[in-house]
Scaffold this motif. Structure first.
Motif, PDB file in Angstrom:
ATOM      1  N   VAL A 109       0.845  -1.201   0.000  1.00  0.00           N
ATOM      2  CA  VAL A 109       0.000   0.000   0.000  1.00  0.00           C
ATOM      3  C   VAL A 109       0.874   1.243   0.000  1.00  0.00           C
ATOM      4  N   ARG A 110       1.945   1.233   0.798  1.00  0.00           N
ATOM      5  CA  ARG A 110       2.844   2.380   0.880  1.00  0.00           C
ATOM      6  C   ARG A 110       3.456   2.704  -0.484  1.00  0.00           C
ATOM      7  N   LEU A 111       3.884   1.663  -1.177  1.00  0.00           N
ATOM      8  CA  LEU A 111       4.461   1.876  -2.508  1.00  0.00           C
ATOM      9  C   LEU A 111       3.404   2.351  -3.496  1.00  0.00           C
ATOM     10  N   MET A 112       2.211   1.800  -3.397  1.00  0.00           N
ATOM     11  CA  MET A 112       1.153   2.148  -4.334  1.00  0.00           C
ATOM     12  C   MET A 112       0.785   3.628  -4.237  1.00  0.00           C
ATOM     13  N   ILE A 113       0.554   4.116  -3.021  1.00  0.00           N
ATOM     14  CA  ILE A 113       0.090   5.494  -2.890  1.00  0.00           C
ATOM     15  C   ILE A 113       1.199   6.502  -3.163  1.00  0.00           C
ATOM     16  N   ALA A 114       2.461   6.017  -3.230  1.00  0.00           N
ATOM     17  CA  ALA A 114       3.573   6.902  -3.564  1.00  0.00           C
ATOM     18  C   ALA A 114       3.746   7.053  -5.073  1.00  0.00           C
ATOM     19  N   GLU A 115       2.978   6.299  -5.854  1.00  0.00           N
ATOM     20  CA  GLU A 115       3.099   6.357  -7.315  1.00  0.00           C
ATOM     21  C   GLU A 115       2.683   7.744  -7.830  1.00  0.00           C
ATOM     22  N   PRO A 116       3.590   8.467  -8.497  1.00  0.00           N
ATOM     23  CA  PRO A 116       3.234   9.787  -9.028  1.00  0.00           C
ATOM     24  C   PRO A 116       2.030   9.736  -9.969  1.00  0.00           C
ATOM     25  N   ALA A 117       1.890   8.651 -10.703  1.00  0.00           N
ATOM     26  CA  ALA A 117       0.788   8.538 -11.667  1.00  0.00           C
ATOM     27  C   ALA A 117      -0.574   8.487 -10.987  1.00  0.00           C
ATOM     28  N   LEU A 118      -0.588   8.209  -9.682  1.00  0.00           N
ATOM     29  CA  LEU A 118      -1.867   8.112  -8.972  1.00  0.00           C
ATOM     30  C   LEU A 118      -2.252   9.417  -8.270  1.00  0.00           C
ATOM     31  N   GLN A 119      -1.316  10.334  -8.139  1.00  0.00           N
ATOM     32  CA  GLN A 119      -1.550  11.494  -7.290  1.00  0.00           C
ATOM     33  C   GLN A 119      -2.744  12.331  -7.744  1.00  0.00           C
ATOM     34  N   GLY A 120      -2.844  12.584  -9.042  1.00  0.00           N
ATOM     35  CA  GLY A 120      -3.953  13.387  -9.547  1.00  0.00           C
ATOM     36  C   GLY A 120      -5.306  12.747  -9.266  1.00  0.00           C
ATOM     37  N   GLU A 121      -5.395  11.440  -9.493  1.00  0.00           N
ATOM     38  CA  GLU A 121      -6.655  10.737  -9.245  1.00  0.00           C
ATOM     39  C   GLU A 121      -6.997  10.729  -7.763  1.00  0.00           C
ATOM     40  N   MET A 122      -5.993  10.591  -6.902  1.00  0.00           N
ATOM     41  CA  MET A 122      -6.245  10.592  -5.465  1.00  0.00           C
ATOM     42  C   MET A 122      -6.732  11.954  -4.989  1.00  0.00           C
ATOM     43  N   ILE A 123      -6.186  13.020  -5.566  1.00  0.00           N
ATOM     44  CA  ILE A 123      -6.626  14.370  -5.198  1.00  0.00           C
ATOM     45  C   ILE A 123      -8.082  14.576  -5.605  1.00  0.00           C
ATOM     46  N   LYS A 124      -8.434  14.135  -6.807  1.00  0.00           N
ATOM     47  CA  LYS A 124      -9.827  14.260  -7.253  1.00  0.00           C
ATOM     48  C   LYS A 124     -10.769  13.453  -6.374  1.00  0.00           C
ATOM     49  N   ALA A 125     -10.355  12.240  -6.036  1.00  0.00           N
ATOM     50  CA  ALA A 125     -11.196  11.393  -5.189  1.00  0.00           C
ATOM     51  C   ALA A 125     -11.351  11.997  -3.799  1.00  0.00           C
ATOM     52  N   SER A 126     -10.283  12.590  -3.272  1.00  0.00           N
ATOM     53  CA  SER A 126     -10.344  13.202  -1.946  1.00  0.00           C
ATOM     54  C   SER A 126     -11.300  14.382  -1.929  1.00  0.00           C
ATOM     55  N   ALA A 127     -11.273  15.187  -2.997  1.00  0.00           N
ATOM     56  CA  ALA A 127     -12.173  16.336  -3.067  1.00  0.00           C
ATOM     57  C   ALA A 127     -13.630  15.877  -3.117  1.00  0.00           C
ATOM     58  N   ALA A 128     -13.903  14.851  -3.912  1.00  0.00           N
ATOM     59  CA  ALA A 128     -15.270  14.329  -3.996  1.00  0.00           C
ATOM     60  C   ALA A 128     -15.697  13.709  -2.676  1.00  0.00           C
ATOM     61  N   ALA A 129     -14.773  13.015  -2.010  1.00  0.00           N
ATOM     62  CA  ALA A 129     -15.077  12.388  -0.729  1.00  0.00           C
ATOM     63  C   ALA A 129     -15.394  13.440   0.326  1.00  0.00           C
ATOM     64  N   GLU A 130     -14.618  14.503   0.344  1.00  0.00           N
ATOM     65  CA  GLU A 130     -14.840  15.565   1.324  1.00  0.00           C
ATOM     66  C   GLU A 130     -16.199  16.229   1.105  1.00  0.00           C
ATOM     67  N   ALA A 131     -16.564  16.450  -0.153  1.00  0.00           N
ATOM     68  CA  ALA A 131     -17.867  17.044  -0.459  1.00  0.00           C
ATOM     69  C   ALA A 131     -18.999  16.134  -0.018  1.00  0.00           C
ATOM     70  N   GLU A 132     -18.826  14.848  -0.218  1.00  0.00           N
ATOM     71  CA  GLU A 132     -19.843  13.872   0.196  1.00  0.00           C
ATOM     72  C   GLU A 132     -20.025  13.907   1.711  1.00  0.00           C
ATOM     73  N   PHE A 133     -18.925  13.963   2.427  1.00  0.00           N
ATOM     74  CA  PHE A 133     -18.998  13.970   3.883  1.00  0.00           C
ATOM     75  C   PHE A 133     -19.581  15.285   4.391  1.00  0.00           C
ATOM     76  N   ALA A 134     -19.220  16.399   3.752  1.00  0.00           N
ATOM     77  CA  ALA A 134     -19.770  17.699   4.155  1.00  0.00           C
ATOM     78  C   ALA A 134     -21.284  17.713   4.010  1.00  0.00           C
ATOM     79  N   ALA A 135     -21.789  17.104   2.961  1.00  0.00           N
ATOM     80  CA  ALA A 135     -23.238  17.043   2.758  1.00  0.00           C
ATOM     81  C   ALA A 135     -23.910  16.270   3.885  1.00  0.00           C
ATOM     82  N   ALA A 136     -23.283  15.167   4.312  1.00  0.00           N
ATOM     83  CA  ALA A 136     -23.855  14.370   5.404  1.00  0.00           C
ATOM     84  C   ALA A 136     -23.830  15.145   6.714  1.00  0.00           C
ATOM     85  N   VAL A 137     -22.760  15.881   6.961  1.00  0.00           N
ATOM     86  CA  VAL A 137     -22.664  16.691   8.177  1.00  0.00           C
ATOM     87  C   VAL A 137     -23.718  17.795   8.154  1.00  0.00           C
TER      88      VAL A 137
END
Length: 209
Positions: free
Chosen positions: A122-150
């Motif tokens: 997992v540590r190696l996977m999340i360090a992959e530069p090719a994944l960083q953009g997708e992880m940032i997009k997913a994090s933004a969507a996740a945060e919005a989803e949680f904000a709506a629930a709050v």
């Protein structure tokens, strides 16, 4: 007839969601085992027993499939938060919702999260530069989803009130810190313990150590 159509439609949606989750887990599992560069879309699809075309109906890339795990976990926590009793204090409800979802093995595809080989992967996977953009997009969507629930739980407006977004941002950061510590802990420690500790510190107002 309308009821039957609705049931069939609901079944189709559940099957689609199950396929999406299975493809995402297969992408994560294969990447941890082989490394991102050694995993093809065809490999991921074969793990689930579907065609590469079916994979492309759900995800545009391997990175998006991997990042989808983060978004799905956030959605499941948000759904669990909505299901918590209205009488329960907010931070207690958030903690219980998070632990309920992490308890399902969402960090390890049902594996023991103390498995050092899995953690290293997992540590190696999340360090992959090719994944960083997708992880940032997913994090933004996740945060919005949680904000709506709050916002729903607290009767606030997510568009005009800072509170739900502040809570969502703080909780997202807490999850990120907990996962980072889980990945680096030696000896290993339960991800649920770290998540709970991070949330309790937030709920206490982050007093100085």
């Amino acid at each position: 007839m309308g009821t039957e159509d609705g049931e069939r439609g609901g079944l189709r949606e559940r099957k689609k969601q199950e396929t999406r989750i299975a493809l995402s887990w297969a992408a994560v599992r294969l990447t941890i085992e082989r490394g991102l560069e050694n995993v093809r879309v065809e490999d991921i699809a074969a793990e689930v027993g579907v065609s590469p075309r079916t994979f492309n109906n759900y995800f545009s890339s391997k990175g998006e499939a991997i990042a989808a795990r983060h978004l799905e976990r956030a959605r499941s926590i948000a759904a669990e938060l909505r299901a918590q009793p209205a009488s329960k204090p907010l931070w207690e409800a958030i903690n219980d919702a998070a632990l309920a979802r992490f308890a399902l093995g969402q960090e390890g595809d049902g594996r023991n999260t103390h498995d050092q080989q899995w953690i290293a992967g997992v540590r190696l996977m999340i360090a992959e530069p090719a994944l960083q953009g997708e992880m940032i997009k997913a994090s933004a969507a996740a945060e919005a989803e949680f904000a709506a629930a709050v916002a729903e739980r607290t009767g606030t407006d997510v568009t005009s009130d800072m509170y739900p977004k502040l809570v969502a941002g703080a909780v997202t950061a807490a999850f990120g810190v907990a996962v980072e510590h889980w990945l680096r802990a030696d000896p290993s420690v339960s991800i649920m313990t770290l998540v709970s500790e991070a949330l309790h510190r937030l709920s206490a107002g982050l007093p100085a150590p």
